[in-house]
Design a protein around this motif. Structure first.
Motif, PDB file in Angstrom:
ATOM      1  N   GLY A 359       1.000  -1.448   0.236  1.00 24.11           N
ATOM      2  CA  GLY A 359      -0.168   0.281   0.234  1.00 24.11           C
ATOM      3  C   GLY A 359       0.494   1.222  -0.577  1.00 24.11           C
ATOM      4  N   GLU A 360       2.745   1.344   0.672  1.00 25.51           N
ATOM      5  CA  GLU A 360       2.187   2.781   0.565  1.00 25.51           C
ATOM      6  C   GLU A 360       4.004   2.458   0.326  1.00 25.51           C
ATOM      7  N   LEU A 361       4.506   1.777  -0.129  1.00 26.90           N
ATOM      8  CA  LEU A 361       5.888   1.445  -0.758  1.00 26.90           C
ATOM      9  C   LEU A 361       5.442   1.815  -2.892  1.00 26.90           C
ATOM     10  N   PHE A 362       3.764   0.708  -3.079  1.00 26.78           N
ATOM     11  CA  PHE A 362       4.299   1.132  -4.697  1.00 26.78           C
ATOM     12  C   PHE A 362       2.820   2.726  -3.936  1.00 26.78           C
ATOM     13  N   LYS A 363       2.904   3.733  -5.496  1.00 27.56           N
ATOM     14  CA  LYS A 363       2.594   4.650  -5.729  1.00 27.56           C
ATOM     15  C   LYS A 363       2.177   4.929  -7.230  1.00 27.56           C
ATOM     16  N   VAL A 364       1.015   5.294  -7.648  1.00 26.71           N
ATOM     17  CA  VAL A 364       0.279   6.038  -8.919  1.00 26.71           C
ATOM     18  C   VAL A 364       0.823   6.707  -8.621  1.00 26.71           C
ATOM     19  N   LEU A 365       0.934   7.479 -10.267  1.00 35.07           N
ATOM     20  CA  LEU A 365       1.113   8.620 -11.214  1.00 35.07           C
ATOM     21  C   LEU A 365       0.637   8.470 -12.573  1.00 35.07           C
ATOM     22  N   VAL A 366      -0.288   9.040 -12.230  1.00 34.92           N
ATOM     23  CA  VAL A 366      -0.842  10.049 -13.453  1.00 34.92           C
ATOM     24  C   VAL A 366      -0.581  11.780 -14.262  1.00 34.92           C
ATOM     25  N   VAL A 367      -0.599  10.615 -15.530  1.00 32.72           N
ATOM     26  CA  VAL A 367      -0.223  12.230 -16.180  1.00 32.72           C
ATOM     27  C   VAL A 367      -0.809  12.363 -18.130  1.00 32.72           C
ATOM     28  N   GLY A 368      -1.259  13.166 -18.247  1.00 26.74           N
ATOM     29  CA  GLY A 368      -2.080  13.685 -19.822  1.00 26.74           C
ATOM     30  C   GLY A 368      -1.839  14.668 -19.707  1.00 26.74           C
ATOM     31  N   THR A 369      -3.034  15.131 -20.844  1.00 29.75           N
ATOM     32  CA  THR A 369      -3.441  16.495 -21.466  1.00 29.75           C
ATOM     33  C   THR A 369      -4.927  15.856 -22.084  1.00 29.75           C
ATOM     34  N   HIS A 370      -5.360  17.323 -21.796  1.00 31.93           N
ATOM     35  CA  HIS A 370      -6.416  17.960 -21.520  1.00 31.93           C
ATOM     36  C   HIS A 370      -7.988  16.770 -21.154  1.00 31.93           C
ATOM     37  N   VAL A 371      -7.535  16.422 -20.284  1.00 32.62           N
ATOM     38  CA  VAL A 371      -8.008  15.576 -19.153  1.00 32.62           C
ATOM     39  C   VAL A 371      -7.810  15.597 -17.708  1.00 32.62           C
ATOM     40  N   GLN A 372      -8.394  15.493 -16.735  1.00 32.22           N
ATOM     41  CA  GLN A 372      -8.586  14.865 -15.263  1.00 32.22           C
ATOM     42  C   GLN A 372      -9.462  14.208 -14.693  1.00 32.22           C
ATOM     43  N   LEU A 373      -8.241  14.457 -13.123  1.00 36.51           N
ATOM     44  CA  LEU A 373      -8.719  12.890 -12.460  1.00 36.51           C
ATOM     45  C   LEU A 373      -9.609  14.064 -11.697  1.00 36.51           C
ATOM     46  N   PRO A 374     -11.043  12.889 -11.163  1.00 38.20           N
ATOM     47  CA  PRO A 374     -12.107  12.678 -10.472  1.00 38.20           C
ATOM     48  C   PRO A 374     -11.199  13.818  -8.973  1.00 38.20           C
ATOM     49  N   GLU A 375     -12.067  14.360  -8.625  1.00 36.62           N
ATOM     50  CA  GLU A 375     -12.096  16.005  -7.861  1.00 36.62           C
ATOM     51  C   GLU A 375     -11.854  14.957  -6.250  1.00 36.62           C
ATOM     52  N   LYS A 376     -12.257  13.595  -6.472  1.00 36.35           N
ATOM     53  CA  LYS A 376     -11.670  12.705  -4.902  1.00 36.35           C
ATOM     54  C   LYS A 376     -10.351  12.473  -4.996  1.00 36.35           C
ATOM     55  N   PHE A 377     -10.211  12.547  -5.712  1.00 40.77           N
ATOM     56  CA  PHE A 377      -8.465  11.997  -5.715  1.00 40.77           C
ATOM     57  C   PHE A 377      -7.412  13.275  -5.553  1.00 40.77           C
ATOM     58  N   ALA A 378      -8.084  14.502  -5.171  1.00 44.77           N
ATOM     59  CA  ALA A 378      -7.638  15.302  -4.798  1.00 44.77           C
ATOM     60  C   ALA A 378      -7.085  15.235  -3.024  1.00 44.77           C
ATOM     61  N   ARG A 379      -8.401  14.622  -2.041  1.00 47.44           N
ATOM     62  CA  ARG A 379      -7.659  15.011  -0.673  1.00 47.44           C
ATOM     63  C   ARG A 379      -6.607  13.821  -0.622  1.00 47.44           C
ATOM     64  N   ASN A 380      -6.140  12.885  -0.893  1.00 42.00           N
ATOM     65  CA  ASN A 380      -4.694  11.784  -0.766  1.00 42.00           C
ATOM     66  C   ASN A 380      -3.800  12.534  -2.021  1.00 42.00           C
ATOM     67  N   ASP A 381      -3.708  13.754  -3.093  1.00 40.33           N
ATOM     68  CA  ASP A 381      -2.550  13.939  -3.467  1.00 40.33           C
ATOM     69  C   ASP A 381      -1.540  14.445  -2.774  1.00 40.33           C
ATOM     70  N   ARG A 382      -0.207  14.225  -3.238  1.00 38.85           N
ATOM     71  CA  ARG A 382       1.249  14.333  -2.975  1.00 38.85           C
ATOM     72  C   ARG A 382       1.972  14.813  -4.202  1.00 38.85           C
ATOM     73  N   SER A 383       1.100  15.159  -4.955  1.00 41.26           N
ATOM     74  CA  SER A 383       1.922  16.063  -6.020  1.00 41.26           C
ATOM     75  C   SER A 383       2.916  16.539  -5.914  1.00 41.26           C
ATOM     76  N   TYR A 384       2.789  17.520  -4.346  1.00 39.82           N
ATOM     77  CA  TYR A 384       3.630  18.130  -3.665  1.00 39.82           C
ATOM     78  C   TYR A 384       5.511  17.236  -3.500  1.00 39.82           C
ATOM     79  N   LYS A 385       5.348  16.916  -2.662  1.00 41.56           N
ATOM     80  CA  LYS A 385       6.359  15.712  -2.819  1.00 41.56           C
ATOM     81  C   LYS A 385       7.239  15.628  -4.098  1.00 41.56           C
ATOM     82  N   LEU A 386       6.505  15.968  -5.134  1.00 42.06           N
ATOM     83  CA  LEU A 386       7.798  15.344  -6.336  1.00 42.06           C
ATOM     84  C   LEU A 386       8.062  16.626  -6.772  1.00 42.06           C
TER      85      LEU A 386
END
Length: 386
Positions: A359-386
């Motif tokens: 659960g913690e060792l594995f991460k999920v990175l989502v990148v793209g263009t002209h699409v968005q993830l649903p707002e519900k993913f924002a609550r646990n987003d760690r993009s600031y750590k990158l």
């Protein structure tokens, strides 16, 4: 160091020795030295002999390691939920890189069919002939599945990559009294040995505060996987430029942001080998018969994607991403009172999401263009750590 590992068959040993001869000849033809990246490339991908391009079983109880899709169909069903939302913003197509046994593709397509979401084409880019054959057997009932030899020039839709980046060749670097050196491979009495030579500043540019790390610090850098991310970006950007539809890539792997990857106390790197469900750190053990991996520097992957024109849509632990995507709801389709079916699935979910497991060792990175993830993913987003 003497490794106490299962003995390969005579045929497997013969194939490994043939690969060792090929690598040794490559070293001789390159003035007695090749980069570790080149060694790893040949060990994993040399035609007919490399780990991924040869005939040995890779996954499951008869292979060398197990991945999330092998553990439970909940993983693929959950990714399908995310893919459906992204395809609704782009195009009904999926490309999967390194599709393993084909179980992830089967689980994703099965869930999408249950949802009534059409997938016009599910393309798999796979270098392993043995795995491609297994995929075709697993996916016989899905006529939209095709196989590709390489990146298409342009693509709109969803890209999936589960444990793909960690299998890409890495360069090794070590800090010495004379500065940073690249640790490559030479020969001594027909045996593979490490040999260091001067490296360019560009090779260690991936490492934050590289000059502050102590002498003796040894680690990996990832120009091959960052080049993959740039190609991925080029493909998705070209897809939008050609047809006006965006796209996104969901990449699941084990690793860290750069600030955690290159810690002073992680002075021996993350290089690891997998053979018959045994993990060890000797890449010279029976080349071609074992997997060789390194953890992913997600900061470098995200930066390469953004430099290539993509947006950073999300970065989270595997546990947070799967839970936010609704894996718990999918589990509850099986009544908890049905112990025979429910308990194995609940145990699998625990393995995927527990901090002590994947659960913690594995991460999920989502990148793209002209699409968005649903707002519900924002609550646990760690993009600031990158």
């Amino acid at each position: 160091m003497q490794l106490n590992l299962p003995e390969p068959s005579a045929d497997a040993l013969y194939a490994s020795r043939s690969l060792q001869t090929l690598i040794a000849n490559d070293i001789r033809h390159n003035s007695g030295w090749i980069s570790f990246s080149r060694f790893m490339e040949l060990a994993l991908y040399a035609p007919g002999l490399g780990y991924y391009s040869g005939g040995a079983a890779k996954l499951g109880k008869d292979g060398d390691f197990t991945t999330a899709p092998e553990i439970t169909p909940l993983f693929g069903a959950t990714l399908a939920q995310v893919a459906a939302g992204l395809m609704a913003q782009s195009a009904p197509q999926i490309i999967e890189f390194g599709a393993g046994s084909g179980k992830l593709a089967r689980d994703v397509l099965t869930e999408l069919a249950t949802m009534g979401v059409p997938v016009h084409r599910y393309a798999i880019v796979e270098v392993s002939g043995e795995l491609r054959a297994r995929q075709k057997e697993t996916l016989r009932g899905f006529p939209q599945v095709t196989w590709l030899e390489h990146f298409p020039a342009a693509f709109s839709g969803v890209v999936l990559g589960n444990e793909v980046l960690d299998a890409m060749p890495v360069h090794l670097v070590v800090k010495t009294e004379q500065g940073w050196k690249e640790r490559g491979i030479g020969l001594a009495d027909k045996r593979f040995v490490y040999r260091d030579r001067a490296c360019t500043p560009a090779l260690v540019a991936q490492i934050p505060d590289a000059e502050r790390l102590p002498v003796g610090y040894f680690t990996e850098v990832h120009p091959v996987s960052t080049a993959f991310m740039r190609s991925l970006a080029d493909m998705l950007v070209a897809g939008y430029d050609q047809n006006g539809h965006g796209g996104a890539a969901i990449l699941v792997d084990y690793g860290f942001p750069a600030a955690e990857y290159y810690l002073g106390q992680r002075a021996r790197g993350t290089l690891m080998c997998h053979y018959r469900h045994h993990a060890h750190d000797d890449p010279f053990f029976h080349p071609g018969l074992q997997d060789i991996t390194a953890h992913v520097d997600f900061s470098a992957m995200a930066r390469a994607a953004v430099d290539g024109g993509l947006d950073l849509l999300g970065y989270a632990s595997q546990a947070a991403f799967l839970l936010d995507a609704g894996i718990g709801d999918i589990l509850l389709r099986t009544p908890p009172t049905d112990n025979l079916r429910y308990l194995p699935q609940a145990n699998a979910l625990q393995k995927l999401t527990s901090p002590a497991e994947m659960g913690e060792l594995f991460k999920v990175l989502v990148v793209g263009t002209h699409v968005q993830l649903p707002e519900k993913f924002a609550r646990n987003d760690r993009s600031y750590k990158l």
